[in-house]
Design an enzyme around this catalytic site. Structure first.
Site, PDB file in Angstrom:
ATOM      1  N   LYS A 198       0.870  -1.186   0.000  1.00 20.81           N
ATOM      2  CA  LYS A 198       0.000   0.000   0.000  1.00 20.81           C
ATOM      3  C   LYS A 198       0.896   1.222   0.000  1.00 20.81           C
ATOM      4  O   LYS A 198       1.870   1.272   0.751  1.00 20.81           O
ATOM      5  CB  LYS A 198      -0.879   0.019   1.249  1.00 20.81           C
ATOM      6  N   ASP A 229     -11.550  -6.868   8.650  1.00 22.83           N
ATOM      7  CA  ASP A 229     -12.232  -5.918   9.538  1.00 22.83           C
ATOM      8  C   ASP A 229     -13.236  -5.144   8.676  1.00 22.83           C
ATOM      9  O   ASP A 229     -14.371  -5.569   8.494  1.00 22.83           O
ATOM     10  CB  ASP A 229     -11.188  -5.024  10.213  1.00 22.83           C
ATOM     11  N   THR A 233      -8.698  -3.559   3.020  1.00 18.21           N
ATOM     12  CA  THR A 233      -7.416  -4.094   2.539  1.00 18.21           C
ATOM     13  C   THR A 233      -7.652  -5.074   1.389  1.00 18.21           C
ATOM     14  O   THR A 233      -7.044  -4.966   0.320  1.00 18.21           O
ATOM     15  CB  THR A 233      -6.699  -4.821   3.709  1.00 18.21           C
TER      16      THR A 233
HETATM   17  C1  R5P Z   1      -3.380  -5.422   8.914  1.00 17.21           C
HETATM   18  O1  R5P Z   1      -2.216  -5.359   9.278  1.00 17.21           O
HETATM   19  C2  R5P Z   1      -4.192  -6.653   9.120  1.00 17.21           C
HETATM   20  O2  R5P Z   1      -3.443  -7.812   8.939  1.00 17.21           O
HETATM   21  C3  R5P Z   1      -5.381  -6.679   8.196  1.00 17.21           C
HETATM   22  O3  R5P Z   1      -4.917  -6.611   6.866  1.00 17.21           O
HETATM   23  C4  R5P Z   1      -6.283  -5.504   8.430  1.00 17.21           C
HETATM   24  O4  R5P Z   1      -6.439  -5.298   9.797  1.00 17.21           O
HETATM   25  C5  R5P Z   1      -7.623  -5.737   7.803  1.00 17.21           C
HETATM   26  O5  R5P Z   1      -8.429  -4.626   8.062  1.00 17.21           O
HETATM   27  P1  R5P Z   1      -9.481  -4.122   6.992  1.00 17.21           P
HETATM   28  O6  R5P Z   1     -10.323  -5.304   6.660  1.00 17.21           O
HETATM   29  O7  R5P Z   1     -10.232  -3.043   7.739  1.00 17.21           O
HETATM   30  O8  R5P Z   1      -8.719  -3.600   5.839  1.00 17.21           O
END
Ligand code: R5P
Length: 321
Positions: A198, A229, A233
């Protein structure tokens, strides 16, 4: 083999969906405790059976975090205070493990604090399941024995049945490279992975651009992560993979948090399947549709086996990966 007494398993509300299945496999009756609330909202706990001189396992998932952390701490404390001979905290999703370093001024290292809480709970040992920041578990070293199991153990078996060549395993970020490598080793016998990166503005904010290290063209890309979450990502990585010519994109994550209506956005994304475990109880809304297949893999058998081995002081290495 040391005898820690009769095996009993209790669960916090967050893991009550797994308790009957775990206990069935262990051929025991689920531990009887009432975990409710006072009118003002405080957690209120009562153990409804004797645990004196017993070997107790407390299963919990810290999602949503605040309430469930309190339940896990108080249940453990109540059991320990009721003269159990040993208490093992089985933490299926460790909360507050993401803010794990002081990488900018005036931030707490929450991952250190949650381990302080676990140390103060009265538990004799802990079993973690795919903690976000594995290194921070080292805080327990020398103070509390612990084991750490991984989601890949159950998810890879499913992937072996559904994946066709050509495919590649991918990590959404550098931090997940070790996890992706483990999947690749078990699925293909080598460490080949693709990595997403990213990009950030000079202020450290994500600017929405995703780079790809490795070749995804005309392949199925399997993105592996510890949690979904908001889904942001995975959605960004899937978009980048599709633009780079990927044929199909599948996402695997151990813990499905699905915050902020993530499932709606995931259904509109370039992903065709998501695979999660039931470490967190999922609402009915997290289900397959024409746009997106959702596969939920149960960890009951793995956790029952881990509890059985710990109770009998046997190795857990058969469950590691
Ligand atoms: C980040 O370091 C974690 O491993 C996950 O990629 C991240 O927490 C996922 O969060 P979200 O679904 O909100 O992108």
């Amino acid at each position: 083999m040391r005898n820690f007494g009769e095996l009993k398993v209790f669960a916090c509300n967050s893991s009550s969906h797994l308790l009957p299945g775990i206990c069935d496999r262990l051929m025991i009756t689920p531990g009887d405790a009432t975990i409710g609330r006072f009118a003002g909202g405080e957690v209120k706990i009562k153990i409804n059976e004797s645990v004196r001189d017993d070997d107790i396992f407390v299963v919990c998932s810290m999602q949503p975090p605040a309430e469930n952390i309190v339940e896990a701490m108080l249940l453990t404390r109540a059991i320990k205070g009721s003269s159990a001979s040993r208490v093992t905290l089985v933490i299926l999703h460790l909360g507050y493990n993401r803010q794990d370093k002081k990488n900018e001024p005036r931030v707490p290292i929450s991952a250190s604090w949650i381990l302080d809480l676990i140390l103060s709970s009265g538990a004799n040992r802990a079993l973690f399941f795919d903690a976000h920041s594995e290194a921070t578990l080292g805080k327990l070293d020398g103070q509390m024995p612990y084991d750490h199991l991984y989601g890949s153990y159950v998810i890879v078996d499913h992937l072996k049945k559904v994946l066709g060549e050509p495919f590649v395993i991918a990590s959404p970020d550098a931090g997940g490279a070790k996890r992706a490598g483990a999947y690749s080793r078990r699925l293909r016998g080598n460490n080949e992975i693709v990595m997403f990166g990213k990009s950030r503005t000079p202020d450290g904010e994500l600017d929405g651009t995703v780079t790809i290290i490795g070749d995804v063209a005309e392949r199925t890309v399997v993105i592996v992560d510890d949690m979904i979450d908001t889904g942001g990502t995975l959605i960004q990585c899937a978009h980048a993979a599709k633009n780079a010519g990927a044929q199909k994109i599948i996402a695997c994550a151990t813990h499905g948090l699905f915050s902020d209506n993530a499932i709606v956005r995931l259904r509109e994304s370039k992903l065709s399947e998501i695979i999660v475990t039931d470490s967190i109880s999922l609402p009915y809304s997290i289900c397959s549709t024409d746009e997106l297949t959702v596969t939920v893999i149960s960890i009951e058998r793995m956790i029952a086996r881990a509890i059985n081995n710990l109770h009998k002081s046997e190795s857990l290495s058969v469950l590691f990966d």
